[in-house]
Design an enzyme around this catalytic site. Structure first.
Site, mmCIF file in Angstrom:
data_model
loop_
_atom_site.group_PDB
_atom_site.id
_atom_site.type_symbol
_atom_site.label_atom_id
_atom_site.label_comp_id
_atom_site.label_asym_id
_atom_site.label_seq_id
_atom_site.Cartn_x
_atom_site.Cartn_y
_atom_site.Cartn_z
ATOM 1 N N TYR A 220 7.786 -31.783 -2.323
ATOM 2 C CA TYR A 220 7.741 -31.017 -1.070
ATOM 3 C C TYR A 220 9.068 -31.181 -0.312
ATOM 4 O O TYR A 220 9.585 -32.300 -0.201
ATOM 5 C CB TYR A 220 6.570 -31.553 -0.242
ATOM 6 C CG TYR A 220 6.420 -30.925 1.109
ATOM 7 C CD1 TYR A 220 6.032 -29.596 1.239
ATOM 8 C CD2 TYR A 220 6.653 -31.658 2.267
ATOM 9 C CE1 TYR A 220 5.889 -29.020 2.485
ATOM 10 C CE2 TYR A 220 6.508 -31.081 3.519
ATOM 11 C CZ TYR A 220 6.137 -29.756 3.617
ATOM 12 O OH TYR A 220 5.988 -29.205 4.862
ATOM 13 N N ASP B 3 1.206 -37.471 -4.544
ATOM 14 C CA ASP B 3 0.853 -36.490 -3.516
ATOM 15 C C ASP B 3 -0.080 -35.483 -4.196
ATOM 16 O O ASP B 3 0.347 -34.692 -5.036
ATOM 17 C CB ASP B 3 2.129 -35.827 -2.984
ATOM 18 C CG ASP B 3 1.852 -34.802 -1.895
ATOM 19 O OD1 ASP B 3 0.730 -34.258 -1.844
ATOM 20 O OD2 ASP B 3 2.769 -34.526 -1.095
ATOM 21 N N LYS C 212 -3.701 -28.693 4.377
ATOM 22 C CA LYS C 212 -3.855 -27.698 3.322
ATOM 23 C C LYS C 212 -5.326 -27.608 2.887
ATOM 24 O O LYS C 212 -6.169 -27.338 3.711
ATOM 25 C CB LYS C 212 -2.905 -28.038 2.173
ATOM 26 C CG LYS C 212 -1.497 -28.471 2.636
ATOM 27 C CD LYS C 212 -0.717 -27.393 3.363
ATOM 28 C CE LYS C 212 0.540 -27.896 4.071
ATOM 29 N NZ LYS C 212 1.466 -28.683 3.280
ATOM 30 N N ARG D 150 -6.263 -46.163 19.461
ATOM 31 C CA ARG D 150 -5.204 -46.077 18.444
ATOM 32 C C ARG D 150 -5.613 -46.873 17.215
ATOM 33 O O ARG D 150 -5.253 -46.562 16.087
ATOM 34 C CB ARG D 150 -3.853 -46.586 18.991
ATOM 35 C CG ARG D 150 -2.812 -46.722 17.888
ATOM 36 C CD ARG D 150 -1.354 -46.811 18.355
ATOM 37 N NE ARG D 150 -1.137 -47.371 19.654
ATOM 38 C CZ ARG D 150 -1.131 -48.695 19.924
ATOM 39 N NH1 ARG D 150 -1.315 -49.579 18.972
ATOM 40 N NH2 ARG D 150 -0.935 -49.114 21.167
HETATM 41 C C1 LIG Z 1 2.552 -29.640 3.579
HETATM 42 C C2 LIG Z 1 2.823 -30.699 2.600
HETATM 43 C C3 LIG Z 1 3.227 -31.983 3.004
HETATM 44 C C4 LIG Z 1 3.490 -32.332 4.460
HETATM 45 O O1 LIG Z 1 2.318 -32.273 5.192
HETATM 46 P P1 LIG Z 1 2.268 -31.924 6.779
HETATM 47 O O2 LIG Z 1 0.805 -31.968 7.066
HETATM 48 O O3 LIG Z 1 2.865 -30.561 6.946
HETATM 49 O O4 LIG Z 1 3.051 -32.971 7.476
HETATM 50 C C5 LIG Z 1 3.416 -32.936 2.026
HETATM 51 N N1 LIG Z 1 3.227 -32.646 0.723
HETATM 52 C C6 LIG Z 1 2.846 -31.437 0.297
HETATM 53 C C7 LIG Z 1 2.652 -31.178 -1.158
HETATM 54 C C8 LIG Z 1 2.627 -30.421 1.216
HETATM 55 O O5 LIG Z 1 2.269 -29.202 0.779
#
Ligand SMILES: *Cc1c(COP(=O)(O)O)cnc(C)c1O
Length: 386
Positions: free
Chosen positions: A105, A177, A202, A53
């Protein structure tokens, strides 16, 4: 490779940073260290690796890689993008306030309002396309300004450097982000942000086969704190997903170039299509955020939104696509198409969606890296049903 990778170009670091050959075998790919614990040599002699961990060589390699690509002090990998955000938010305590891009998001909005507000954190949801709105929302208790640019799916662009200057004057930290553009196209830490984070689900992993997140601070002291949070909360990325994400990142530069070329071709086609009322993409000169994005990023990305005018028109089209995958998510090699109002943003109440311009006729495309002629043909046959 041997030596210091920090002087090398982006594409070289995407392949080599954090990934020296395996010390035991010389393996070129970092092995998947699928173990929960490590034998220690003797009582009272601290080992580098004790419990997985806390320490795992595969995860550490990915973390060093993303730190290098974003230009941060350290990297921290998590089981999802949301758990990366959760780690960041442990910097705030009861009574603290954050200013947040109003169109973040949907899951981020849900986490902040439903899980963090009950702990006594407060949030101001602001149109961050105008830095003056951020300034007006700052309070003595503001600890964090949390940005997304461009936003999903209405493609608002905000000026990271201008907002960071304002936030820092007031003693607040800035997080971005960067999921939509990736460090290949935009590096928020170089623009003045204190933290950058991603859903690696992504573009970074890029192959729609892993869920993960990373958080990269500019300062080593925040890095120490985040390492402590990883160890204490335990929402770390698994060795296998760390391996997959590293594998994906090796081709990030070539994928992003192709994603964007395809996006541009789709946009050109959609702009001329009589069934499409409006196309939102920051690469269009008439997009309100075009000039800012041109200055702060080296590309426009491959996320496109189109206004079909009504729910019925959007449904007629979405029900007919064959090649494009009708699915949530984005950033995969395959083109994904979705209906934000009923899918990714269903947790955002209808009146809030309306205020953000997130209409029922909006369709979002994440342009993949297929042959663009095939994508255009698929769109044309689907749009013919409208
Ligand atoms: C998908 C997404 C998230 C969340 O990510 P997960 O891997 O699904 O937990 C946060 N910010 C943006 C811009 C996203 O597209």
């Amino acid at each position: 490779m041997k030596g210091d990778p920090s002087k090398l170009g982006f594409a070289t670091r995407a392949i080599h940073a954090g990934q020296p050959p395996d010390p035991r075998t010389g393996a070129v790919a970092v092995p998947i260290y699928q173990t929960s614990t490590y034998v220690q040599s003797a009582l009272g002699e601290p080992a580098e690796f004790e419990y997985a961990r806390v320490q795992n060589p595969t995860r550490f390699a990915l973390e060093a890689l993303v730190a290098s690509l974003e230009g941060g002090a350290t990297g921290h990998a998590f089981a999802s993008g949301m758990s990366a955000i959760a780690c960041l938010m442990t910097l705030l305590k009861t009574g603290d306030h954050a200013v947040v891009s109003q169109n973040v998001y949907g899951g981020t909005w849900r986490y902040f309002t439903h899980l963090l507000e009950p702990y006594g954190l407060t949030f101001s949801w602001v149109d961050t396309t105008d830095p003056a709105n951020v300034e007006a929302a700052l309070k003595p208790e503001t600890k964090l300004v949390y940005l997304e640019t461009p936003t999903n799916p209405v493609m608002d662009v905000c000026d990271i450097a201008a907002i960071a200057a304002i936030a820092h004057r007031h003693g607040a930290l800035v997080a971005v982000d960067n999921t939509f553009l990736t460090p290949f196209l935009q590096r928020p830490l170089e623009l003045g942000a204190d933290f950058v984070l991603h859903s690696t689900t992504k573009y970074l992993n890029g192959h729609s086969d892993s869920i993960g997140g990373v958080l990269i601070p500019k300062s080593a002291s925040h890095g120490e704190r985040f390492y402590f949070v990883q160890k204490s909360q335990g929402a770390i990325l698994s060795p296998f997903d760390s391996f997959l994400t590293m594998r994906g990142i090796k081709t990030l530069p070539v994928r992003m170039e192709r994603h964007e070329t395809n996006a541009r071709a789709l946009v050109d086609h959609l702009l001329r299509h009589p069934k499409v009322q409006k196309v939102l993409w920051p690469g269009l000169p008439e997009h309100p955020g075009h000039a800012i994005q041109k200055r702060q990023a080296s590309g426009f990305g491959a996320m496109i939104s189109l206004e079909m005018g009504s729910f019925a028109a959007a449904k007629a089209m979405l029900d007919r696509v064959r090649l494009m995958a009708f699915a949530e998510s984005l950033g995969g090699v395959e083109t994904l198409i979705s209906h934000p109002a009923s899918m990714t943003h269903a947790s955002v109440p209808a009146e809030r969606r309306a205020a953000l311009g997130l209409t029922d006729g909006l369709v979002r495309i994440s342009a993949g890296i297929e042959d663009v002629e095939d994508l255009i043909a698929d769109l044309d046959q689907a749009l013919a049903a409208v």
